[in-house]
Motif scaffolding. Structure first.
Motif, PDB file in Angstrom:
ATOM      1  N   PRO A 290     -16.256 -52.679  -8.989  1.00  0.00           N
ATOM      2  CA  PRO A 290     -17.245 -53.041  -9.898  1.00  0.00           C
ATOM      3  C   PRO A 290     -18.347 -51.839 -10.030  1.00  0.00           C
ATOM      4  O   PRO A 290     -18.773 -51.174  -9.090  1.00  0.00           O
ATOM      5  CB  PRO A 290     -17.788 -54.142  -9.046  1.00  0.00           C
ATOM      6  CG  PRO A 290     -16.712 -54.747  -8.345  1.00  0.00           C
ATOM      7  CD  PRO A 290     -16.076 -53.520  -7.712  1.00  0.00           C
ATOM      8  N   GLY A 291     -18.504 -51.447 -11.354  1.00  0.00           N
ATOM      9  CA  GLY A 291     -19.369 -50.463 -11.824  1.00  0.00           C
ATOM     10  C   GLY A 291     -18.848 -48.883 -11.572  1.00  0.00           C
ATOM     11  O   GLY A 291     -19.424 -47.984 -11.908  1.00  0.00           O
ATOM     12  N   ALA A 292     -17.359 -48.672 -11.240  1.00  0.00           N
ATOM     13  CA  ALA A 292     -16.919 -47.419 -10.852  1.00  0.00           C
ATOM     14  C   ALA A 292     -15.549 -47.270 -11.122  1.00  0.00           C
ATOM     15  O   ALA A 292     -14.917 -48.263 -10.822  1.00  0.00           O
ATOM     16  CB  ALA A 292     -17.389 -47.032  -9.317  1.00  0.00           C
ATOM     17  N   LEU A 293     -15.262 -46.128 -11.408  1.00  0.00           N
ATOM     18  CA  LEU A 293     -13.641 -45.755 -11.764  1.00  0.00           C
ATOM     19  C   LEU A 293     -13.654 -44.413 -10.838  1.00  0.00           C
ATOM     20  O   LEU A 293     -14.242 -43.182 -11.173  1.00  0.00           O
ATOM     21  CB  LEU A 293     -13.374 -45.606 -13.011  1.00  0.00           C
ATOM     22  CG  LEU A 293     -11.960 -45.478 -13.542  1.00  0.00           C
ATOM     23  CD1 LEU A 293     -11.721 -45.822 -14.923  1.00  0.00           C
ATOM     24  CD2 LEU A 293     -11.575 -43.949 -13.360  1.00  0.00           C
ATOM     25  N   THR A 294     -12.674 -44.421 -10.099  1.00  0.00           N
ATOM     26  CA  THR A 294     -12.306 -42.983  -9.136  1.00  0.00           C
ATOM     27  C   THR A 294     -11.035 -42.741  -9.357  1.00  0.00           C
ATOM     28  O   THR A 294     -10.019 -43.293  -9.541  1.00  0.00           O
ATOM     29  CB  THR A 294     -12.495 -43.448  -7.661  1.00  0.00           C
ATOM     30  OG1 THR A 294     -13.686 -43.808  -7.298  1.00  0.00           O
ATOM     31  CG2 THR A 294     -12.116 -42.133  -6.970  1.00  0.00           C
ATOM     32  N   VAL A 295     -10.667 -41.449 -10.056  1.00  0.00           N
ATOM     33  CA  VAL A 295      -9.547 -40.743 -10.135  1.00  0.00           C
ATOM     34  C   VAL A 295      -9.134 -40.028  -9.128  1.00  0.00           C
ATOM     35  O   VAL A 295      -9.768 -39.052  -8.476  1.00  0.00           O
ATOM     36  CB  VAL A 295      -9.717 -39.769 -11.643  1.00  0.00           C
ATOM     37  CG1 VAL A 295      -8.345 -39.233 -11.814  1.00  0.00           C
ATOM     38  CG2 VAL A 295     -10.458 -40.648 -12.727  1.00  0.00           C
ATOM     39  N   GLU A 296      -7.869 -40.112  -8.660  1.00  0.00           N
ATOM     40  CA  GLU A 296      -7.318 -39.344  -7.489  1.00  0.00           C
ATOM     41  C   GLU A 296      -5.854 -38.907  -7.817  1.00  0.00           C
ATOM     42  O   GLU A 296      -5.282 -39.149  -8.573  1.00  0.00           O
ATOM     43  CB  GLU A 296      -7.223 -40.382  -6.316  1.00  0.00           C
ATOM     44  CG  GLU A 296      -8.243 -40.991  -5.683  1.00  0.00           C
ATOM     45  CD  GLU A 296      -8.345 -41.755  -4.727  1.00  0.00           C
ATOM     46  OE1 GLU A 296      -6.952 -42.083  -4.223  1.00  0.00           O
ATOM     47  OE2 GLU A 296      -9.293 -42.297  -4.066  1.00  0.00           O
ATOM     48  N   ALA A 297      -5.911 -37.907  -7.004  1.00  0.00           N
ATOM     49  CA  ALA A 297      -4.409 -37.298  -7.123  1.00  0.00           C
ATOM     50  C   ALA A 297      -4.007 -36.492  -5.745  1.00  0.00           C
ATOM     51  O   ALA A 297      -5.046 -36.016  -5.039  1.00  0.00           O
ATOM     52  CB  ALA A 297      -4.085 -36.185  -8.209  1.00  0.00           C
ATOM     53  N   ARG A 298      -2.629 -36.464  -5.593  1.00  0.00           N
ATOM     54  CA  ARG A 298      -2.299 -35.765  -4.423  1.00  0.00           C
ATOM     55  C   ARG A 298      -1.066 -34.816  -4.764  1.00  0.00           C
ATOM     56  O   ARG A 298      -0.438 -35.107  -5.373  1.00  0.00           O
ATOM     57  CB  ARG A 298      -2.034 -36.557  -3.021  1.00  0.00           C
ATOM     58  CG  ARG A 298      -3.006 -37.393  -2.427  1.00  0.00           C
ATOM     59  CD  ARG A 298      -2.777 -38.291  -1.272  1.00  0.00           C
ATOM     60  NE  ARG A 298      -3.853 -39.068  -0.870  1.00  0.00           N
ATOM     61  CZ  ARG A 298      -3.919 -39.845   0.055  1.00  0.00           C
ATOM     62  NH1 ARG A 298      -2.755 -40.065   0.759  1.00  0.00           N
ATOM     63  NH2 ARG A 298      -4.971 -40.598   0.590  1.00  0.00           N
ATOM     64  N   GLY A 299      -1.092 -33.634  -4.103  1.00  0.00           N
ATOM     65  CA  GLY A 299      -0.112 -32.630  -4.255  1.00  0.00           C
ATOM     66  C   GLY A 299       0.690 -32.206  -3.138  1.00  0.00           C
ATOM     67  O   GLY A 299       0.287 -32.880  -2.045  1.00  0.00           O
ATOM     68  N   ALA A 300       1.107 -31.199  -2.942  1.00  0.00           N
ATOM     69  CA  ALA A 300       1.929 -30.499  -2.011  1.00  0.00           C
ATOM     70  C   ALA A 300       1.005 -29.909  -0.604  1.00  0.00           C
ATOM     71  O   ALA A 300      -0.215 -29.572  -1.087  1.00  0.00           O
ATOM     72  CB  ALA A 300       2.848 -29.560  -2.392  1.00  0.00           C
ATOM     73  N   GLN A 301       1.431 -30.001   0.384  1.00  0.00           N
ATOM     74  CA  GLN A 301       0.716 -29.515   1.398  1.00  0.00           C
ATOM     75  C   GLN A 301      -0.794 -30.063   1.618  1.00  0.00           C
ATOM     76  O   GLN A 301      -1.455 -29.262   1.769  1.00  0.00           O
ATOM     77  CB  GLN A 301       0.585 -27.843   1.440  1.00  0.00           C
ATOM     78  CG  GLN A 301       1.890 -26.906   1.230  1.00  0.00           C
ATOM     79  CD  GLN A 301       1.887 -25.700   1.178  1.00  0.00           C
ATOM     80  OE1 GLN A 301       0.763 -25.078   0.789  1.00  0.00           O
ATOM     81  NE2 GLN A 301       2.922 -24.886   1.413  1.00  0.00           N
ATOM     82  N   ASP A 302      -0.619 -31.372   1.563  1.00  0.00           N
ATOM     83  CA  ASP A 302      -2.152 -32.172   1.581  1.00  0.00           C
ATOM     84  C   ASP A 302      -2.963 -31.756   0.601  1.00  0.00           C
ATOM     85  O   ASP A 302      -4.353 -32.114   0.995  1.00  0.00           O
ATOM     86  CB  ASP A 302      -2.282 -31.900   3.110  1.00  0.00           C
ATOM     87  CG  ASP A 302      -1.546 -32.204   4.151  1.00  0.00           C
ATOM     88  OD1 ASP A 302      -1.147 -33.380   3.934  1.00  0.00           O
ATOM     89  OD2 ASP A 302      -1.585 -31.759   5.319  1.00  0.00           O
ATOM     90  N   ALA A 303      -2.822 -31.118  -0.487  1.00  0.00           N
ATOM     91  CA  ALA A 303      -3.883 -30.815  -1.557  1.00  0.00           C
ATOM     92  C   ALA A 303      -4.038 -32.082  -2.056  1.00  0.00           C
ATOM     93  O   ALA A 303      -3.441 -33.044  -2.436  1.00  0.00           O
ATOM     94  CB  ALA A 303      -3.088 -30.001  -2.420  1.00  0.00           C
ATOM     95  N   GLU A 304      -5.430 -32.491  -2.328  1.00  0.00           N
ATOM     96  CA  GLU A 304      -6.068 -33.791  -2.760  1.00  0.00           C
ATOM     97  C   GLU A 304      -7.186 -33.631  -3.563  1.00  0.00           C
ATOM     98  O   GLU A 304      -7.994 -32.572  -3.256  1.00  0.00           O
ATOM     99  CB  GLU A 304      -6.235 -34.899  -1.666  1.00  0.00           C
ATOM    100  CG  GLU A 304      -7.160 -34.440  -0.921  1.00  0.00           C
ATOM    101  CD  GLU A 304      -7.033 -35.377   0.426  1.00  0.00           C
ATOM    102  OE1 GLU A 304      -8.132 -35.558   0.961  1.00  0.00           O
ATOM    103  OE2 GLU A 304      -6.352 -36.452   0.536  1.00  0.00           O
ATOM    104  N   ALA A 305      -7.496 -34.506  -4.445  1.00  0.00           N
ATOM    105  CA  ALA A 305      -8.935 -34.388  -5.428  1.00  0.00           C
ATOM    106  C   ALA A 305      -9.140 -35.972  -5.586  1.00  0.00           C
ATOM    107  O   ALA A 305      -8.262 -36.680  -5.781  1.00  0.00           O
ATOM    108  CB  ALA A 305      -8.546 -33.482  -6.713  1.00  0.00           C
TER     109      ALA A 305
END
Length: 375
Positions: A290-305
């Motif tokens: 509610p009220g928010a949208l979170t964009v996530e992604a993960r890559g190799a070697q525990d890279a994440e955003a």
């Protein structure tokens, strides 16, 4: 053939008229540009067997005639000439250009060896070129690039009354856009399949031209069905495909009770940044609260955003996952300051559309993700 023309006008005519010349022709004639002068009207034309281009401009009256020359060489020479008047003359099988102190000669080919160009009939209808260009850009992005499925490399152009509907799909996404047009015969209806690439090129070419764009559908021209676009002395044509487009429209019209709305520009920039951390096989995840949208992604070697933006959403927490490229294509295609994502189930197709707009939609199949990305 002999006439005088301004360098700027000649460059414009040559650039437009040679756009369909074959870059690596099997026979030299197919790599040529057909030039002709008739009563002060200079025409440059080219074709590649599937599409054609032609432009006619007014020049100083001279001696009528025609010549077939290398399109590549003609383009290179005209762009390199200084900004002065150019004298063009065909003598002894050579097309000679004189500009200032420069003298250039282009060998000609037998004009009779050039394939017959399509001669289109009267206009089927007209449309605003800027509106048409925006609609084609939105829809063509969803067309398939797999030549093994030729029907899906096309855009379906349907006309009925004063409405035109464009539709394309590559099986993973569907894009549709409706726009107004003025038919020559209000009772005429039809569906035509046009390859996405030449349709997009035509839409881009005519979009900036401040003149009404006439569209001609001719079932007989060019050895089969042809669609043509004409405005301000310019013409582009493309061959129509035969077949029946899959009934993808029903995916767009399916009910989707849940919806989230966010700034299209902000969401696009966030997806671009977060996707830098995703590898080729990892989707971009959208978490809705509610009220928010979170964009996530993960890559190799525990890279994440992860990055969160404000969004108009009142439903239960939900996770959607998409192919990064397809999602960005959809966000760019729908346009508008705000985009609405409508859905029924996180695993069923999701619709992207401009907030408050009707007749325009981009439907995208979500990606199934592993548990660790959605928990």
């Amino acid at each position: 053939m002999r006439f005088r023309v301004k360098r700027e006008l000649l460059t414009e005519a040559v650039t437009w008229g040679t756009r369909c010349a074959v870059a690596r022709p099997v026979t030299p004639a197919l790599g040529g540009a057909l030039l002709s002068l008739t009563g002060g009207e200079f025409t440059v034309a080219s074709l590649d067997g599937e599409s054609s281009a032609r432009i006619t401009v007014a020049v100083e009256a001279g001696v009528d005639g025609a010549a077939l020359v290398s399109a590549r060489l003609l383009v290179e020479i005209t762009k390199a000439l200084p900004d002065q008047a150019i004298d063009v003359e065909l003598t002894a099988g050579v097309l000679r250009l004189r500009c200032g102190a420069g003298r250039f000669g282009l060998p000609t080919m037998p004009a009779e060896e050039y394939p017959r160009r399509p001669e289109l009939r009267s206009s089927t209808g007209t449309v605003d070129p800027a509106v048409f260009g925006a609609a084609v850009a939105q829809v063509a992005v969803a067309a398939s690039r797999e030549e093994s499925l030729p029907i899906l490399t096309c855009v379906r152009v349907a006309v009925e009354g004063s409405r035109m509907t464009l539709l394309a799909s590559d099986r993973y996404r569907v894009s549709r856009c409706e726009l107004p047009w003025q038919p020559a015969d209000p009772k005429r209806t039809g569906e035509y399949l046009v390859a996405a690439r030449p349709l997009l090129e035509a839409a881009r070419a005519f979009a900036p031209i401040p003149a009404e764009l006439a569209i001609v559908v001719d079932d007989d021209a060019f050895g089969g069905g042809t669609i043509g676009f004409t405005a301000a002395g310019r013409q582009l044509t493309a061959r129509l495909f035969e077949g029946t487009f899959p009934p993808m429209g029903r995916l767009i019209d399916a009910p989707r009770p849940a919806a989230v709305t966010a700034s299209a520009a902000e969401l696009t920039e966030v997806v671009k940044r977060v996707a830098l951390f995703a590898d080729r096989l990892t989707p971009v995840v959208l978490r809705l609260e509610p009220g928010a949208l979170t964009v996530e992604a993960r890559g190799a070697q525990d890279a994440e955003a992860s990055e969160t933006i404000e969004a108009d959403y009142t439903g239960r927490p939900t996770t959607l996952a998409f192919n990064e490229t397809y999602l960005l294509d959809g966000l760019r295609a729908v346009g508008g300051p705000a985009v609405t994502l409508s859905f029924d189930d996180p695993h069923k197709p999701v619709s992207l559309s401009p907030r408050g707009a009707s007749g325009s939609a981009y439907v995208l199949q979500p990606v199934r993700v592993k548990d660790q990305l959605t928990e």
